[in-house]
Design an enzyme around this catalytic site. Structure first.
Site, mmCIF file in Angstrom:
data_model
loop_
_atom_site.group_PDB
_atom_site.id
_atom_site.type_symbol
_atom_site.label_atom_id
_atom_site.label_comp_id
_atom_site.label_asym_id
_atom_site.label_seq_id
_atom_site.Cartn_x
_atom_site.Cartn_y
_atom_site.Cartn_z
ATOM 1 N N GLY A 83 53.534 -39.030 13.036
ATOM 2 C CA GLY A 83 54.557 -38.259 12.344
ATOM 3 C C GLY A 83 54.450 -38.602 10.878
ATOM 4 N N GLU A 84 55.506 -39.088 10.306
ATOM 5 C CA GLU A 84 55.503 -39.479 8.901
ATOM 6 C C GLU A 84 56.202 -40.832 8.806
ATOM 7 O OE1 GLU A 84 53.952 -38.166 6.203
ATOM 8 O OE2 GLU A 84 54.743 -40.039 5.401
ATOM 9 N N SER A 85 55.429 -41.866 8.438
ATOM 10 C CA SER A 85 55.990 -43.216 8.498
ATOM 11 C C SER A 85 57.143 -43.420 7.520
ATOM 12 C CB SER A 85 54.889 -44.254 8.279
ATOM 13 O OG SER A 85 54.356 -44.137 6.979
ATOM 14 N N CYS A 115 48.764 -43.462 14.708
ATOM 15 C CA CYS A 115 48.851 -42.889 13.355
ATOM 16 C C CYS A 115 50.044 -43.471 12.581
ATOM 17 C CB CYS A 115 48.866 -41.373 13.453
ATOM 18 S SG CYS A 115 48.240 -40.617 11.946
ATOM 19 N N ARG A 144 47.483 -46.212 4.177
ATOM 20 C CA ARG A 144 48.021 -44.887 4.511
ATOM 21 C C ARG A 144 47.132 -43.788 3.937
ATOM 22 N NH1 ARG A 144 53.303 -43.525 2.281
ATOM 23 N NH2 ARG A 144 53.207 -41.756 3.710
ATOM 24 N N ILE A 176 44.809 -37.096 11.810
ATOM 25 C CA ILE A 176 45.626 -36.152 11.021
ATOM 26 C C ILE A 176 46.329 -36.936 9.908
ATOM 27 C CG2 ILE A 176 47.480 -34.430 11.094
ATOM 28 C CD1 ILE A 176 46.857 -34.246 14.185
ATOM 29 N N ARG A 177 45.884 -36.719 8.669
ATOM 30 C CA ARG A 177 46.384 -37.498 7.519
ATOM 31 C C ARG A 177 46.533 -38.970 7.922
ATOM 32 N NH1 ARG A 177 48.846 -32.800 7.370
ATOM 33 N NH2 ARG A 177 50.736 -33.488 8.381
ATOM 34 N N HIS A 224 45.106 -39.629 17.257
ATOM 35 C CA HIS A 224 46.148 -39.096 18.144
ATOM 36 C C HIS A 224 45.569 -38.829 19.531
ATOM 37 C CE1 HIS A 224 49.371 -38.013 15.201
ATOM 38 N NE2 HIS A 224 48.357 -38.107 14.367
ATOM 39 N N GLU A 226 47.068 -38.403 22.188
ATOM 40 C CA GLU A 226 47.984 -37.625 23.038
ATOM 41 C C GLU A 226 47.681 -36.137 22.981
ATOM 42 O OE1 GLU A 226 48.633 -39.030 20.245
ATOM 43 O OE2 GLU A 226 49.874 -37.747 18.994
#
Ligand code: GLN
Length: 245
Positions: A83-85, A115, A144, A176-177, A224, A226
């Protein structure tokens, strides 16, 4: 008044031939390990399906109360999704979950971060936002957005025997990023590195970047696993949980 036996007749008729239907109390209890998925933000549903496929009982964790101290609610493990840490950190602080989670992880709760989840489990983070809070636990430095901000998504077939991915059946890793691991302490096992890093313009001198690690009961991947139907990383985590449970 509705007659319950009439209402449920089709089910009863079918089950009546099964000996367990007469002794419902003897039905096997759920012996699967209970694994929470931190669901403040990120790809929760995909992890839930992967955990189920790997033989665990996934439950959603949205508040400190969901961390479960009541018997039967106890978590055997925790997944911290991507997601976004920065958002995850803000929400963990806002919901008073940072301290209890740090405590559980410090006490040995198995946890797997993918991630942004990997970033949350790092002891040191490069490129962190000012004041960003982390859970920590793995003696590593994570960078990051290491694959470059312009590289939104990058894929590679990883060979990683520790994750069950041999040369004949590599693991398709989706970044992903994503972060990568800059360096690890002596207690950290490196489970996977990139091969084609150089070709993708992201490699170091040796072309490889560390993208999966384990320290004790903590597992982290830059990618990822999943997404898609390959659950080998979740299998590894579920067996780490089962060994301890
Ligand atoms: N770049 C994100 C972060 O720093 C991680 C991206 C992801 O989890 N897919 O938190």
């Amino acid at each position: 008044m509705t007659n319950p036996s009439r209402r449920h007749r089709p089910v009863q008729t079918m089950d009546a031939h099964h000996p367990r239907a007469l002794f419902p109390a003897l039905a096997a209890p759920d012996s699967r390990p209970t694994i929470g998925i931190l669901a403040l933000q990120g790809d929760v549903r995909e992890h839930s399906l992967a955990l189920e496929a790997a033989g665990a009982r996934p439950v959603v964790v949205r508040s400190a109360a969901d961390l479960g101290d009541a018997p039967g609610d106890r978590l055997d493990g925790l997944v911290i999704p991507g997601g976004e840490s920065t958002t995850m950190s803000t929400l963990l602080v806002a919901f008073d979950m940072l301290a209890p989670l740090r405590e559980l992880i410090g006490a040995g709760l198995p946890a797997y971060g993918s991630c942004a989840g990997m970033i949350m489990l790092a002891d040191r983070v490069e490129g962190a936002q000012e004041g960003q809070a982390f859970l920590g636990g793995i003696d590593m430095t994570v960078r990051r957005n290491a694959f470059g901000r312009q590289v939104d998504s990058y894929e590679e077939d990883l060979i990683a025997p520790a994750l069950g991915a041999e040369r004949e059946r590599p693991l398709r890793a989706v970044f992903i990023r994503a972060p990568w691991v800059e360096e690890v302490g002596p207690g950290v096992e490196i489970l996977a590195t990139t091969r084609a890093g150089r070709a993708a313009g992201v490699g170091g001198a040796d072309g490889g970047r560390i993208v999966a690690v384990r320290q004790g009961a903590l597992l982290a991947t830059s990618f990822h696993p999943e997404v898609g139907s390959d659950h080998r990383v979740h299998d590894v985590f579920v067996s780490m949980v089962t060994r301890r449970a």
